[in-house]
Design a protein around this motif. Structure first.
Motif, PDB file in Angstrom:
ATOM      1  N   SER A 538       0.821  -1.216   0.000  1.00  0.00           N
ATOM      2  CA  SER A 538       0.000   0.000   0.000  1.00  0.00           C
ATOM      3  C   SER A 538       0.855   1.267   0.000  1.00  0.00           C
ATOM      4  CB  SER A 538      -0.919   0.000   1.226  1.00  0.00           C
ATOM      5  OG  SER A 538      -0.148  -0.092   2.423  1.00  0.00           O
ATOM      6  N   ARG A 539       2.033   1.213   0.620  1.00  0.00           N
ATOM      7  CA  ARG A 539       2.879   2.404   0.676  1.00  0.00           C
ATOM      8  C   ARG A 539       3.449   2.767  -0.683  1.00  0.00           C
ATOM      9  NH1 ARG A 539       8.415   3.072   4.293  1.00  0.00           N
ATOM     10  NH2 ARG A 539       8.797   5.272   3.754  1.00  0.00           N
ATOM     11  N   TYR A 540       3.666   1.750  -1.517  1.00  0.00           N
ATOM     12  CA  TYR A 540       4.339   1.998  -2.798  1.00  0.00           C
ATOM     13  C   TYR A 540       3.373   2.019  -3.988  1.00  0.00           C
ATOM     14  CZ  TYR A 540       8.225   0.679   0.189  1.00  0.00           C
ATOM     15  OH  TYR A 540       9.119   0.613   1.206  1.00  0.00           O
ATOM     16  N   ALA A 589       2.189   9.641   1.005  1.00  0.00           N
ATOM     17  CA  ALA A 589       2.595   8.304   1.454  1.00  0.00           C
ATOM     18  C   ALA A 589       4.010   8.288   2.005  1.00  0.00           C
ATOM     19  CB  ALA A 589       2.466   7.309   0.305  1.00  0.00           C
ATOM     20  N   HIS A 590       4.911   9.053   1.391  1.00  0.00           N
ATOM     21  CA  HIS A 590       6.328   8.989   1.785  1.00  0.00           C
ATOM     22  C   HIS A 590       6.827  10.281   2.426  1.00  0.00           C
ATOM     23  CE1 HIS A 590       6.067   5.571  -0.800  1.00  0.00           C
ATOM     24  NE2 HIS A 590       6.104   6.249  -1.911  1.00  0.00           N
TER      25      HIS A 590
END
Length: 879
Positions: A538-540, A589-590
């Motif tokens: 999900s993060r990427y 996200a990041h």
């Protein structure tokens, strides 16, 4: 003629019993029948070629002896085509002189029918009754006898001479026979060729026996001698144009290891030898169109390989067996191409269908035997075959005379592409085959101008989509990335939709073509989304989506470069615009678009985007503008978010975040204002839209910056020289240029700049009170006495500057603006600041305002009324 066929079968049966054992006589029977059929086929082809050559010579002679046209002819007839001249019958006088009947006038330009040639039984009869029959049969029997004698003598130990001498004697006799046969090649051709072929076969048998049975020769020298013998046979066959010699030599080579087999099961040596033989056949095919020789090699190779695979293959032998199968397949893939090329030179363009279709089927059957239950490996094998054959079909289609072979290869490619789907994919992906078949039906319906196939093709694509969706609802799971049924099934739906859209667009069905293109684009997006959901964390996922948007833009742009379809160019622009939300989600996200897989995703997007813009260079104005604007905004926002994250990673204050975020936007705005040509040769067409969008985003940044504290740590806060205020000042300068560049905003530029400047100075004053006066940054700051005094003083200074500048320049509007600002300060003093007259700050406000008004009244009287004719600034933006 049945007795001749029976005789041939009996001879093959006896030969098989001699060479093998009682249980394998059927092999000899099959080879006997095949030999008769092969010889018959060769004779038929030779008869056809002879008839063609004879007819061509007769036609040329007739044309040469024909009387010239009468001189009194009023006009000259156009010259007849070459085909008409070659196929025209000879004139009546010549036909009568040669004892021929002149043909009927209506058949003057008709082609003579080709002779059909004798049937199979007649060819077998001729082989046994014509030519030097004794030497033909004798050499076959002698060859079988020598092989049997060597094997039997080895088993029984009858001969007491050293085996070295016995083998040397046999070799010497074979060499003498070879030399004698070569000497007699001109006077007794049939005898000489048969003798040479038998001698070479005996030599090969002798060498192999010395190596395998008696260990008299090491592997290296034996291998070299066998290569020399078979290569020599090929050279002799080509040099003497002797098909029979080549066939006999190749048959001897294929039978030699079987005759002297000890049952050791050394398949590497066996297939290595067969590889040499097939390589010789390939070398001969480079020069000669000998179909019989090709068929003998093909059948012998795959027959022995199949027998060995059924009886002796084990999975541990895969690594040593697969290379030979690939080599055999490659050789017999190239041989029919050489055969067709040679036949073109002879003018008939025949295609060897046995090898064209038999080679892939036989090779894939053996591949199934080698791979067993590994369905994925079988699917990849089928896919490789499909790609190979479709590539060859495309290449051969461009060569004159090879269209039939290219079409045959295309059929093979379609077959193996169809086989790939059920082998590799589950039911969900297999449903995608419906879409491909539907596209094929649409092509057929358009070609034949029939409604039913077109409707059937559309229905098949709809059925494929429904089946794919049902598979998803039933819980179809993808186990490996990309190579799974769900994704590949979706790709087949996409391929079917795109192919159908292309066909319908070419047929003038623009609306239906557009709908099918959108259909394909929908399934492309859904397939990518499912793949990302299944295999990307999900993060990427935002990184993967950015990569996919760039990939989609590039594929659509490449297609547009070739097809010039406007919808493809619009798809490129849409994909590039969709990168903007993907980049924002990456930042969420990041906390930076460059973290995680963001950096490689951005690099790939940059490469895809640049190539896409190059491909849509010739697109329409709107489509090209959409693509350029989408790419520019994506890159600019990615740079802004990355720089802002960089400031945060170094622990800089909030104003640095704002400045670094705005800098790429300001740089892009400056390029669009002063060097728009840097953005492309046609950038001027979308410059107005780009500048307006940039101005709106920068204004939003300016407005948000007004409410920030302006923390410049680790540097101290300095009003108007901190990062936040410097960003606002840069924006004001560029906005002044942009407003002056547009005629509709030039008249209001001064008022707008005054309002923006007033807002900036007000915010800077409040930030100064916060930082320098240690007043908390909150809503109550505005009502603090220090803030009110500072605002009164600053606004008054601004009003004074407006008054003085307007008076000195004779600009009544500027003077009135200063007066308006001073009036605002007066109202503020009367309403707000009077509450603070009990402290020093309130008193300073009133004193400062009074002194400034007095000075202004002396220095800047009201300028007279007059019509101002401001010079018109030329538009900027091109360098």
């Amino acid at each position: 003629m049945f007795w001749i066929t029976a005789l041939c079968a009996i001879a093959g049966l006896l030969l098989g019993l001699t060479l093998f054992d009682e249980g394998a006589g059927w092999i000899g029977l099959a080879f006997g029948l095949f030999a008769g059929w092969s010889i018959a086929r060769q004779r038929q082809l030779a008869a056809r070629i002879t008839a063609l050559e004879a007819r061509s010579v007769a036609a040329e002679l007739a044309a040469a002896l024909a009387p010239p046209p009468a001189e009194a002819a009023p006009e000259v007839e156009p010259e007849a085509p070459v085909e008409t001249v070659l196929l025209a019958p000879p004139p009546a006088p010549i036909a009568a002189a040669e004892g021929m009947e002149p043909p009927a006038p209506e058949s003057a330009t008709a082609a003579l029918p080709l002779p059909t040639g004798p049937d199979l039984a007649d060819r077998i009869r001729r082989w046994f009754t014509e030519g030097n029959v004794p030497v033909k049969v004798g050499m076959l029997v002698l060859f079988a006898g020598v092989g049997s004698l060597l094997k039997y003598a080895s088993d029984e130990g009858w001969l007491h001479l050293p085996i070295e001498l016995r083998l040397a004697g046999i070799a010497a006799a074979a060499i003498a026979a070879l030399a004698f046969g070569f000497r007699e090649r001109h006077e007794r051709r049939t005898f000489a060729l048969s003798l040479q072929g038998g001698a070479i076969g005996i030599l090969a048998l002798t060498v192999f026996a010395a190596f395998r049975l008696y260990d008299l020769l090491p592997a290296g020298p034996a291998f070299a001698l066998l290569v020399l013998l078979v290569a020599g046979a090929g050279i002799l066959a080509v040099a003497q144009d002797a098909l029979s010699l080549g066939v006999l030599a190749v048959l001897a080579g294929f039978l030699a290891p079987i005759l002297v087999s000890t049952g050791s099961g050394n398949h590497v040596a066996l297939f290595g030898w067969y590889a040499i033989l097939d390589a010789v056949i390939f070398a001969v095919a480079w020069k000669k169109a000998w179909r019989l020789l090709n068929l003998v090699g093909f059948l012998c190779t795959y027959a022995v390989a199949s027998a060995w695979g059924v009886l002796s293959y084990e999975s541990a032998k895969f690594a040593s067996t697969e290379p030979f199968l690939l080599l055999f397949f490659a050789l017999y893939l190239a041989i029919p191409i050489l055969f067709a090329s040679r036949r073109i030179e002879r003018g008939d363009g025949l295609v060897d269908g046995t090898l064209v279709f038999g080679n892939p089927l036989a090779a894939f059957a053996l591949q199934v035997l080698l791979l067993g239950d590994d369905l994925l490996a079988l699917a990849l094998s089928a896919l490789v075959l499909a790609v190979t054959y479709v590539s060859l079909a495309v290449l051969l289609k461009r060569r004159d005379g090879l269209q039939t072979l290219a079409d045959s290869f295309a059929v093979v490619a379609v077959c193996f592409a169809t086989i790939t789907v059920p082998l590799a994919l589950d039911a969900t992906a297999t449903a995608g085959v419906f879409a491909v078949e539907g596209a094929a039906l649409i092509w057929l319906g358009l070609r034949q101008d029939r409604l039913l196939p077109k409707l059937g093709g559309l229905a098949l694509q709809l059925a494929g989509a429904v089946a794919w969706a049902i598979g998803l609802l039933d819980g179809a799971q993808a186990t490996v990335p990309v190579a799974n049924g769900v994704f590949l099934g979706g790709l087949l739906l996409v391929a079917g939709g795109l192919a159908s859209a292309r066909l319908l667009h070419a047929a003038g069905k623009r609306l239906l073509a557009s709908l099918l293109f959108c259909w394909a684009l929908f399934f492309w997006t859904i397939s990518l989304g499912l793949e990302i959901d299944d295999f990307v964390g999900s993060r990427y996922r935002p990184d993967a989506w950015l990569f996919c948007t760039g990939l989609t833009a590039w594929l659509a742009a490449e297609a547009h470069r070739r097809l010039r379809a406007p919808l493809l160019a619009f798809t490129t622009g849409l994909a590039l615009w969709l990168a903007v939300p993907a980049i924002f989600v990456m930042e969420l996200a990041h906390h930076s678009p460059l973290r995680g897989w963001g950096a490689p995703a951005l690099a790939a997007f940059l490469a895809f985007g640049l190539r896409s813009l190059a491909c849509v260079r010739e697109a329409g104005r709107i489509a090209q503008a959409a693509a350029h604007l989408g790419f520019l905004w994506s890159v600019t926002i990615a740079a802004s978010l990355s720089l802002r994250a960089l400031a945060g990673s170094f622990g800089l204050g909030a104003s640095w975040d704002h400045l670094l975020f705005v800098l790429p936007l300001l740089a892009a705005h400056a390029v669009a204002l002063f060097r728009v040509s840097w953005l492309g040769s046609r950038a001027g067409e979308f410059r107005t839209a780009l500048l307006a969008g940039q101005a709106a985003v920068l204004f939003l940044g300016f407005w948000l910056g007004l409410w920030q504290t302006g923390d410049a740590s680790p540097l101290p806060y300095v009003p108007l020289l901190n990062p936040l205020d410097l960003a606002a000042i840069l924006w004001l300068v560029l906005t002044a240029v942009w407003l002056g560049d547009r005629e509709e905003t030039r008249a209001h530029r001064l008022l707008l700049l005054a309002l923006f400047g007033f807002a900036l100075v007000t915010a800077a004053t409040l930030r100064g009170v916060h930082h320098l006066g240690d007043v908390p940054w909150e809503t109550a700051l505005v009502m603090h006495s220090s803030a009110q005094t500072s605002l009164s003083v600053v606004w008054s200074i601004g009003g004074v500057i407006g008054w003085v500048a307007g008076s000195r320049r004779g600009n009544r509007s500027l003077w009135l603006a200063g007066a308006l600002l001073m009036g605002l300060v007066l109202a503020k003093l009367a309403i707000v600041d009077r509450q603070h007259l009990g402290n020093l700050a309130g008193i300073v406000s009133f004193l400062a305002y009074g002194v400034l008004c007095t000075v202004v009244g002396y220095l800047a009287p009201v300028p007279p009324r007059r019509e101002a004719t401001a010079p018109v600034a030329p538009p900027r933006g091109s360098a």
